[in-house]
Motif scaffolding. Structure first.
Motif, PDB file in Angstrom:
ATOM      1  N   CYS A   1      53.809  40.019  48.765  1.00  0.00           N
ATOM      2  CA  CYS A   1      53.947  40.744  50.031  1.00  0.00           C
ATOM      3  C   CYS A   1      52.684  40.659  50.859  1.00  0.00           C
ATOM      4  O   CYS A   1      52.710  40.421  52.057  1.00  0.00           O
ATOM      5  CB  CYS A   1      54.182  42.232  49.789  1.00  0.00           C
ATOM      6  N   GLY A   2      51.547  40.883  50.193  1.00  0.00           N
ATOM      7  CA  GLY A   2      50.281  40.901  50.913  1.00  0.00           C
ATOM      8  C   GLY A   2      49.899  39.529  51.437  1.00  0.00           C
ATOM      9  O   GLY A   2      49.254  39.406  52.476  1.00  0.00           O
ATOM     10  N   VAL A   3      50.300  38.492  50.716  1.00  0.00           N
ATOM     11  CA  VAL A   3      49.917  37.142  51.115  1.00  0.00           C
ATOM     12  C   VAL A   3      50.812  36.633  52.247  1.00  0.00           C
ATOM     13  O   VAL A   3      50.343  36.030  53.209  1.00  0.00           O
ATOM     14  CB  VAL A   3      49.981  36.196  49.889  1.00  0.00           C
ATOM     15  N   ILE A   4      52.109  36.908  52.162  1.00  0.00           N
ATOM     16  CA  ILE A   4      53.042  36.331  53.138  1.00  0.00           C
ATOM     17  C   ILE A   4      53.386  37.336  54.256  1.00  0.00           C
ATOM     18  O   ILE A   4      53.662  36.938  55.383  1.00  0.00           O
ATOM     19  CB  ILE A   4      54.308  35.796  52.416  1.00  0.00           C
ATOM     20  N   GLY A   5      53.350  38.632  53.924  1.00  0.00           N
ATOM     21  CA  GLY A   5      53.731  39.663  54.902  1.00  0.00           C
ATOM     22  C   GLY A   5      52.971  39.588  56.227  1.00  0.00           C
ATOM     23  O   GLY A   5      53.603  39.631  57.290  1.00  0.00           O
ATOM     24  N   PRO A   6      51.630  39.453  56.203  1.00  0.00           N
ATOM     25  CA  PRO A   6      50.903  39.390  57.477  1.00  0.00           C
ATOM     26  C   PRO A   6      51.357  38.227  58.366  1.00  0.00           C
ATOM     27  O   PRO A   6      51.383  38.356  59.581  1.00  0.00           O
ATOM     28  CB  PRO A   6      49.451  39.211  57.034  1.00  0.00           C
TER      29      PRO A   6
ATOM     30  N   MET B   1      45.357  41.093  54.581  1.00  0.00           N
ATOM     31  CA  MET B   1      46.034  40.532  53.396  1.00  0.00           C
ATOM     32  C   MET B   1      45.643  41.300  52.136  1.00  0.00           C
ATOM     33  O   MET B   1      46.488  41.762  51.373  1.00  0.00           O
ATOM     34  CB  MET B   1      45.637  39.072  53.191  1.00  0.00           C
ATOM     35  N   LEU B   2      44.336  41.442  51.940  1.00  0.00           N
ATOM     36  CA  LEU B   2      43.823  42.082  50.734  1.00  0.00           C
ATOM     37  C   LEU B   2      44.288  43.536  50.642  1.00  0.00           C
ATOM     38  O   LEU B   2      44.780  43.995  49.595  1.00  0.00           O
ATOM     39  CB  LEU B   2      42.288  42.021  50.759  1.00  0.00           C
ATOM     40  N   LEU B   3      44.164  44.263  51.755  1.00  0.00           N
ATOM     41  CA  LEU B   3      44.577  45.669  51.771  1.00  0.00           C
ATOM     42  C   LEU B   3      46.086  45.811  51.570  1.00  0.00           C
ATOM     43  O   LEU B   3      46.548  46.742  50.920  1.00  0.00           O
ATOM     44  CB  LEU B   3      44.191  46.314  53.108  1.00  0.00           C
TER      45      LEU B   3
ATOM     46  N   ILE C   1      47.928  43.896  49.769  1.00  0.00           N
ATOM     47  CA  ILE C   1      48.180  43.722  48.336  1.00  0.00           C
ATOM     48  C   ILE C   1      47.918  45.042  47.604  1.00  0.00           C
ATOM     49  O   ILE C   1      48.747  45.509  46.815  1.00  0.00           O
ATOM     50  CB  ILE C   1      47.292  42.596  47.753  1.00  0.00           C
ATOM     51  N   LEU C   2      46.764  45.663  47.906  1.00  0.00           N
ATOM     52  CA  LEU C   2      46.414  46.921  47.238  1.00  0.00           C
ATOM     53  C   LEU C   2      47.438  48.016  47.567  1.00  0.00           C
ATOM     54  O   LEU C   2      47.884  48.760  46.684  1.00  0.00           O
ATOM     55  CB  LEU C   2      45.002  47.358  47.644  1.00  0.00           C
ATOM     56  N   CYS C   3      47.816  48.107  48.843  1.00  0.00           N
ATOM     57  CA  CYS C   3      48.832  49.079  49.262  1.00  0.00           C
ATOM     58  C   CYS C   3      50.133  48.845  48.512  1.00  0.00           C
ATOM     59  O   CYS C   3      50.773  49.787  48.039  1.00  0.00           O
ATOM     60  CB  CYS C   3      49.152  48.913  50.740  1.00  0.00           C
ATOM     61  N   GLY C   4      50.514  47.562  48.438  1.00  0.00           N
ATOM     62  CA  GLY C   4      51.757  47.214  47.764  1.00  0.00           C
ATOM     63  C   GLY C   4      51.736  47.664  46.314  1.00  0.00           C
ATOM     64  O   GLY C   4      52.703  48.255  45.815  1.00  0.00           O
ATOM     65  N   ILE C   5      50.608  47.413  45.626  1.00  0.00           N
ATOM     66  CA  ILE C   5      50.494  47.802  44.217  1.00  0.00           C
ATOM     67  C   ILE C   5      50.609  49.314  44.077  1.00  0.00           C
ATOM     68  O   ILE C   5      51.356  49.835  43.232  1.00  0.00           O
ATOM     69  CB  ILE C   5      49.160  47.288  43.621  1.00  0.00           C
ATOM     70  N   LEU C   6      49.900  50.034  44.961  1.00  0.00           N
ATOM     71  CA  LEU C   6      49.945  51.496  44.939  1.00  0.00           C
ATOM     72  C   LEU C   6      51.386  51.996  45.107  1.00  0.00           C
ATOM     73  O   LEU C   6      51.875  52.827  44.333  1.00  0.00           O
ATOM     74  CB  LEU C   6      49.048  52.049  46.054  1.00  0.00           C
TER      75      LEU C   6
END
Lengths: 274, 251
Positions: free
Chosen positions: A24-29, A219-221, A223-228
């Motif tokens: 999600c974090g890599v492709i979502g943005p 992107m990085l944030l 990913i972290l949001c997604g994991i949370l």
């Protein structure tokens, strides 16, 4: 906590949740900045057609979904490149036809299709180990391709015409991004289901965009949001027996609401100062 | 080939309708060409054909040596994704990306060049700002910086003064005069007035091209040329007016 982690289904769920968040974090943005949210919705719904046929044939549902989503991605990509017709019209049609095919084949399959609900609404707690490995493969493909082609994808998301003027292979990059979107959607369907995929592609990016204004950091944030969000949803699902897909999305939506609300209040306070 | 770019009998259109017909035009080194004409006359389309963004229906565009790979483009700021989260510095750095190097990381040299150009265009203090936070004039300068960082031999600007106040316009004209020492420049505009002192060639485009060669810029011609776009925009009857200063060239 360690007792929970000893269950294989829980290990699978956590692994798939983390990998889905990375995807999600890599492709979502890219999906958000290139305004491909509607395309993503269409792609995920065509997966239902593939699922239906897979049930009918008695093969692994994930493969059916992947075949359909990839085909739809290539069709939409070609349509966009040729500018043959209004693209949202075409996507809308693919969306509905995909779902209709799914309904028809499930109707023709004798007996009850027990996993069907989990594909529509997702159930991270029932992902089999074999699918974890497929998810890992998909995650590696998506993150690897975005790492390699990062400058090219940013160039087409920022200014497609300029990228063409600089002789970048814009058509190939667009098609590549479309196919990566398709692979990401297949990954995410297992977690939140066909109906909720769009939310996982957009909510983490929306939250991340409130804090970061640089594409890599978003992107990085994300990913972290997604994991949370995914892991919280997973816990909610395990402890209070809420449906996992819906829990994940609602926690994400609530988090976005809180972040927006807090920012609004602090901004108002800032402007109120003399 | 003496000219940098030679365009011959170029025709292009959208769907069935031709927007440009039989365009022939040459750009010499250090030329300053003003491409004027009414809205919808095909100015931006011609630019995109030269830049390779669009492919012509028929006709040829030939480049001298490696010119084709070294074209600088300053689009109208409305034409790209203004909400994209990117800093001024990174935006300028994207100007270094080419078809043959986009897989590699940006080099130290490219970063230094981007910094130097930002400094030159008085944008260095803004390098960490997001492009969404810039004024129209600042954004225009960022787009110019992005085009210049690739060290083009030919620079194309599409309506560069639209979002600018008079001071920024003067700065832009000074910059263009300086750049003309090193590269050819083509400016697309519907309002040629700010460039009165700068240009060497003027081309009036309204589906077909009406081109003035060198050495014609005496006051009488200037007057006619000035009459041309004003009249076109005012009355929408370009052909009768343009025919008057066509000077034996193909209409």
């Amino acid at each position: 906590m360690s007792a929970i982690l000893s269950y294989e289904f829980m290990q699978n769920a956590i692994l798939v949740g983390i990998m889905a968040s990375i995807v999600c974090g890599v492709i979502g943005p890219f999906i958000v900045t290139r305004r491909m949210v509607f395309i993503s919705g269409g792609l995920s719904h065509t997966a239902f057609g593939g699922l239906g046929i897979a049930y009918w044939l008695g093969i692994r549902p994930l493969f059916g979904a992947m075949a359909f989503v990839l085909t739809a991605a290539v069709l939409i990509g070609r349509q966009e490149e040729k500018r043959l017709s209004q693209n949202d019209l075409f996507i809308g049609i693919l969306w509905a036809v995909g779902v209709a095919i799914g309904i028809l084949f499930i109707h023709m399959t004798p007996g009850y299709a027990p996993d069907l609900m989990s594909f529509l609404f997702g159930n991270i707690l029932t992902v089999p180990r074999a699918d974890v490995l497929i998810t890992l493969l998909l995650t590696l493909i998506v993150t690897g391709a975005v790492t390699i082609y990062y400058n090219g994808f940013v160039a087409i998301a920022l200014d497609e015409e300029y990228a063409r003027a600089r002789r970048l292979p814009v058509a190939a990059l667009k098609m590549g991004l479309m196919i990566l979107t398709a692979l990401s959607i297949v990954t995410l369907i297992q977690v939140v289901g066909i109906l909720l995929v769009i939310a996982l592609l957009t909510i983490p990016v929306a939250i991340a965009s409130e804090f970061a204004r640089n594409f890599r950091r978003i992107m990085l944030l994300s990913i972290l949001c997604g994991i949370l969000i995914c892991l919280s949803g997973l816990m909610a699902s395990y402890f209070i027996e809420f449906p996992s897909g819906a829990s994940i999305i609602l926690i994400g939506g609530a988090l976005l609401g809180v972040v927006k609300g807090v920012k609004r209040v602090t901004n108002r306070r800032k402007t109120a100062l003399p | 080939m003496e000219n940098l770019i030679e365009i011959e009998h170029l025709t292009y259109g959208y769907q069935e309708r031709a927007v440009l017909e039989d365009i022939s035009l040459a750009i010499a080194p250090r030329d300053f060409t003003l491409l004027i004409g009414p809205n919808g006359g095909g100015k931006t389309t011609l630019l995109k054909l030269i830049l390779g963004i669009l492919t012509p229906w028929s006709g040829t565009i030939r480049f001298q040596g490696e010119t084709g790979g070294r074209l600088g483009y300053v689009p109208q700021s409305a034409r790209f994704n203004r909400t994209f989260p990117i800093s001024v510095f990174d935006m300028v750095l994207t100007g270094c990306i080419r078809g043959d190097n986009y897989l590699s990381r940006h080099t130290r040299e490219e970063e230094e060049k981007s910094g130097a150009i930002l400094e030159k265009l008085a944008l260095y203090g803004k390098r960490k700002d997001n492009i969404t936070d810039l004024s129209g004039g600042q954004l225009q300068r960022v787009l110019i910086a992005r085009a210049l960082v690739s060290e083009p031999v030919s620079l194309f600007l599409d309506e560069p003064t639209t979002a600018m106040d008079i001071t920024s316009q003067t700065d832009l004209l000074d910059l263009l005069a300086e750049l003309q020492e090193r590269m050819s420049i083509m400016v697309v505009t519907h309002d040629p007035t700010p460039y009165a002192q700068s240009y060497r060639h003027i081309a009036c485009l309204n589906r077909r091209l009406y081109f003035h060669g060198r050495g014609e810029l005496d006051s009488a011609t200037l007057e006619k040329v000035y009459g041309c776009p004003v009249e076109i925009l005012g009355h929408g009857i370009p052909h009768t007016l343009l025919a008057a200063h066509e000077e034996g060239k193909r209409p």
